[in-house]
Design a protein around this motif. Structure first.
Motif, PDB file in Angstrom:
ATOM      1  N   ASN A  50      13.749   9.572   7.241  1.00  0.00           N
ATOM      2  CA  ASN A  50      13.442  10.849   6.412  1.00  0.00           C
ATOM      3  C   ASN A  50      13.425  10.472   4.754  1.00  0.00           C
ATOM      4  N   GLU A  51      12.643   9.195   4.741  1.00  0.00           N
ATOM      5  CA  GLU A  51      12.567   9.023   3.089  1.00  0.00           C
ATOM      6  C   GLU A  51      11.032   9.507   2.893  1.00  0.00           C
ATOM      7  N   SER A  52      10.874   9.900   1.788  1.00  0.00           N
ATOM      8  CA  SER A  52       9.394  10.429   1.293  1.00  0.00           C
ATOM      9  C   SER A  52       8.719   9.275   0.826  1.00  0.00           C
ATOM     10  N   LEU A  53       7.551   8.803   1.335  1.00  0.00           N
ATOM     11  CA  LEU A  53       6.800   7.711   1.037  1.00  0.00           C
ATOM     12  C   LEU A  53       5.207   8.133   0.707  1.00  0.00           C
ATOM     13  N   THR A  54       4.472   7.492  -0.098  1.00  0.00           N
ATOM     14  CA  THR A  54       3.046   7.764  -0.216  1.00  0.00           C
ATOM     15  C   THR A  54       2.324   6.748  -0.344  1.00  0.00           C
ATOM     16  N   LEU A  55       1.211   6.970   0.284  1.00  0.00           N
ATOM     17  CA  LEU A  55       0.119   5.832   0.248  1.00  0.00           C
ATOM     18  C   LEU A  55      -0.583   5.757  -1.146  1.00  0.00           C
ATOM     19  N   ARG A  56      -0.491   4.499  -1.914  1.00  0.00           N
ATOM     20  CA  ARG A  56      -0.744   4.372  -3.201  1.00  0.00           C
ATOM     21  C   ARG A  56      -2.083   5.155  -3.612  1.00  0.00           C
ATOM     22  N   PRO A  57      -2.022   6.032  -4.607  1.00  0.00           N
ATOM     23  CA  PRO A  57      -3.210   6.537  -5.281  1.00  0.00           C
ATOM     24  C   PRO A  57      -3.879   5.674  -6.272  1.00  0.00           C
ATOM     25  N   GLU A  58      -3.081   4.735  -6.703  1.00  0.00           N
ATOM     26  CA  GLU A  58      -3.769   3.867  -7.735  1.00  0.00           C
ATOM     27  C   GLU A  58      -2.705   2.571  -7.709  1.00  0.00           C
ATOM     28  N   ILE A 111       0.693  -1.283   0.123  1.00  0.00           N
ATOM     29  CA  ILE A 111       0.046  -0.037  -0.181  1.00  0.00           C
ATOM     30  C   ILE A 111       0.767   1.245  -0.102  1.00  0.00           C
ATOM     31  N   LEU A 112       2.041   1.061   0.456  1.00  0.00           N
ATOM     32  CA  LEU A 112       2.923   2.115   0.501  1.00  0.00           C
ATOM     33  C   LEU A 112       4.198   1.919  -0.499  1.00  0.00           C
ATOM     34  N   GLU A 113       4.768   3.132  -1.257  1.00  0.00           N
ATOM     35  CA  GLU A 113       5.732   3.134  -2.087  1.00  0.00           C
ATOM     36  C   GLU A 113       6.415   4.344  -2.126  1.00  0.00           C
ATOM     37  N   LYS A 114       7.684   4.372  -2.510  1.00  0.00           N
ATOM     38  CA  LYS A 114       8.303   5.573  -2.612  1.00  0.00           C
ATOM     39  C   LYS A 114       7.723   6.520  -3.387  1.00  0.00           C
ATOM     40  N   THR A 115       7.755   7.874  -2.897  1.00  0.00           N
ATOM     41  CA  THR A 115       6.987   9.025  -3.723  1.00  0.00           C
ATOM     42  C   THR A 115       7.130   9.052  -4.819  1.00  0.00           C
ATOM     43  N   GLU A 116       8.449   8.885  -5.216  1.00  0.00           N
ATOM     44  CA  GLU A 116       9.098   9.107  -6.601  1.00  0.00           C
ATOM     45  C   GLU A 116       8.442   8.257  -7.734  1.00  0.00           C
ATOM     46  N   LEU A 117       7.993   6.968  -7.431  1.00  0.00           N
ATOM     47  CA  LEU A 117       7.124   6.224  -8.296  1.00  0.00           C
ATOM     48  C   LEU A 117       6.066   6.846  -9.074  1.00  0.00           C
ATOM     49  N   PHE A 118       5.173   7.333  -8.139  1.00  0.00           N
ATOM     50  CA  PHE A 118       3.893   8.153  -8.533  1.00  0.00           C
ATOM     51  C   PHE A 118       4.263   9.441  -9.134  1.00  0.00           C
ATOM     52  N   LYS A 119       5.425  10.189  -8.794  1.00  0.00           N
ATOM     53  CA  LYS A 119       5.745  11.519  -9.664  1.00  0.00           C
ATOM     54  C   LYS A 119       6.125  10.991 -11.059  1.00  0.00           C
ATOM     55  N   ARG A 120       6.992   9.819 -11.073  1.00  0.00           N
ATOM     56  CA  ARG A 120       7.405   9.663 -12.456  1.00  0.00           C
ATOM     57  C   ARG A 120       6.383   9.052 -13.452  1.00  0.00           C
TER      58      ARG A 120
END
Ligand code: ATP
Ligand code: MG
Length: 424
Positions: free
Chosen positions: A75-83, A45-54
């Motif tokens: 201090n790593e930027s993580l994001t709850l997956r939006p898709e 459910i969690l990924e590195k933020t960069e994945l979604f930006k790219r």
């Protein structure tokens, strides 16, 4: 008492009254995906933020303002997956799933977007998604769309949804069209709303997707991407339509269908309904041939779709198509400690004899009258009553709760057989 803590805004609890419907819809989806040869993949459910930006793109609604992003303890930027698509592609590259292989995959699970909660739009919502890797289409484009159509058919929603398709062309034709579109929109800049003013620079194609009624006249008259398609994309799109027609599937061409994510190319499609107000898209998807390479893998053609499960459930409920809960139940009633102790043995016999039956042994004691009330409330068809008399006779009383038939005494030895006859 201290103050109760409520759920986070836009995040729903699915209560027992809801989950029966969810389970039946999910089961239908799983079953159809299986029969089309798709295999399940489960992703974090969690990924590195960069994945979604790219993947989704910096200048999209999702990345600009909808992501739940935070720094972890390292201090790593993580994001709850939006898709799910970006994660699926990431996993495929990471595990070498795309090397000379065709993959047909599906997944189900929650996504998170910081949006304004309203009917059919939440901050945690569920997708059932399917993705295919390694096929250029358009045959597989048709397969995927027909798969989504079959799911809707099995849910009895066919007459309440419409299929819209469009082609976004390849990246060159899209870039050429972008110029034509920007020229047109710049000439009418005074008619653009605030969002579109910004999009004119960052993501002009998205302006076509605006839901603002004041913008519709401008959008309808805009030059059409369809008139600027490269030859290959145009042929691809033609063929897709031929296959869909051959399969007997009706569709509409929607030249303004662009989708909210940057990675799409060629075929895009949506299943839309008028039953849900503004949140009219129940399933959306398309081809994203460039994404695997963009995320560091070897160039791999790919496409996919996602159903928004809350919207599917809302439709099914609203249209009265939810399956009636219809589970036969057996309810054990006991009188006294010795009977209760023996009942634990008999309950096992019932469960072994009828593995699919719902079997409830009354817990919490109480009078026989009270236990009968609970049995009735549970929706049970049959009650088994074990009191002192029955215990002494190695028997048990069987009473039909919904039919006017006299109760009868059966031998405990014949319990399994009797139940099998009753529930066959
Ligand atoms: P919309 O235009 O409705 O915002 P989208 O283009 O952002 O949708 P996708 O990212 O393509 O949506 O997701 C596929 C499907 O997931 C949508 O068609 C919709 O059914 C559902 N969906 C998207 N966002 C939400 C949300 N916030 N709450 C509930 N369902 C959603
Ligand atoms: Mg959206």
């Amino acid at each position: 008492m201290s103050n109760p803590i409520n759920a986070v805004r836009g995040m729903n609890d699915l209560l027992p009254v809801d989950t029966a419907l969810w389970q039946s819809v999910e089961k239908i989806m799983r079953e159809i995906l299986r029969t089309f040869g798709y295999q399940e993949i489960r992703l974090p459910i969690l990924e590195k933020t960069e994945l979604f930006k790219r993947s989704i793109g910096e200048a999209t609604d999702i990345v600009e303002k909808e992501m739940y992003t935070f720094l972890d303890r390292n201090n790593e930027s993580l994001t709850l997956r939006p898709e799910g698509t970006a994660s699926c592609v990431r996993a495929g590259i990471e595990h070498g799933l795309f090397y000379n292989q065709i993959q047909r995959l599906w997944y189900m699970g929650p996504n998170f977007r910081y949006e304004r909660p309203q009917k059919g739009r939440y901050r945690q919502f569920y997708h059932c998604g399917a993705e295919v890797f390694g096929l250029e289409g358009p045959d597989v484009d048709a397969e995927l769309i027909l798969l989504s159509a079959r799911i809707l058919e099995k849910l009895n929603l066919t007459s309440h949804v419409r299929l819209q398709i469009n082609s976004l062309g390849d990246s060159q034709s899209r870039a050429a069209y972008r110029k034509v579109l920007v020229d047109y929109l710049t000439k009418h800049q005074d008619q653009l709303d605030e969002d579109s003013q910004r999009r004119l620079v960052t993501n002009p194609l998205r302006i076509l997707d605006s839901k603002n009624p004041a913008m519709q006249n401008l959008i309808v008259k805009a030059p059409k991407l369809m008139d600027h398609l490269d030859t290959e994309s145009a042929m691809h799109f033609e063929k897709l339509q031929t296959y869909l027609t051959s399969a007997g599937l009706q569709f509409e061409l929607n030249p303004c269908l662009v989708r909210g994510l940057d990675y799409y190319s060629k075929t895009v499609f949506e299943w839309v309904t008028t039953e849900l107000g503004a949140q009219g898209t129940v399933c959306a998807g398309g081809r994203y041939d460039g994404l695997v390479e963009q995320l560091g893998g070897k160039a791999t053609p790919a496409l996919g779709f996602a159903f928004g499960l809350e919207r599917v459930m809302l439709m099914v409920q609203q249209l009265g198509l939810a399956p009636a809960p219809n589970e036969p139940t057996l309810y054990f009633i006991t009188d006294g400690e010795a009977a209760l102790t023996q009942a634990f043995k008999l309950v096992n016999i019932a469960r072994d004899a009828l593995p699919h039956l719902r079997v409830l042994l009354h817990c919490g004691g109480g009078s026989l009258k009270n236990q009968f009330k609970k049995a009735d409330k549970s929706g049970a068809e049959v009650a088994l009553i074990l009191g002192e008399q029955e215990l002494n006779a190695k028997a048990i009383t069987l009473k039909m709760l919904r039919e006017n038939i006299p109760q009868r005494l059966i031998s405990q030895n014949e319990l399994a057989e009797e139940l099998q006859k009753l529930f066959k």
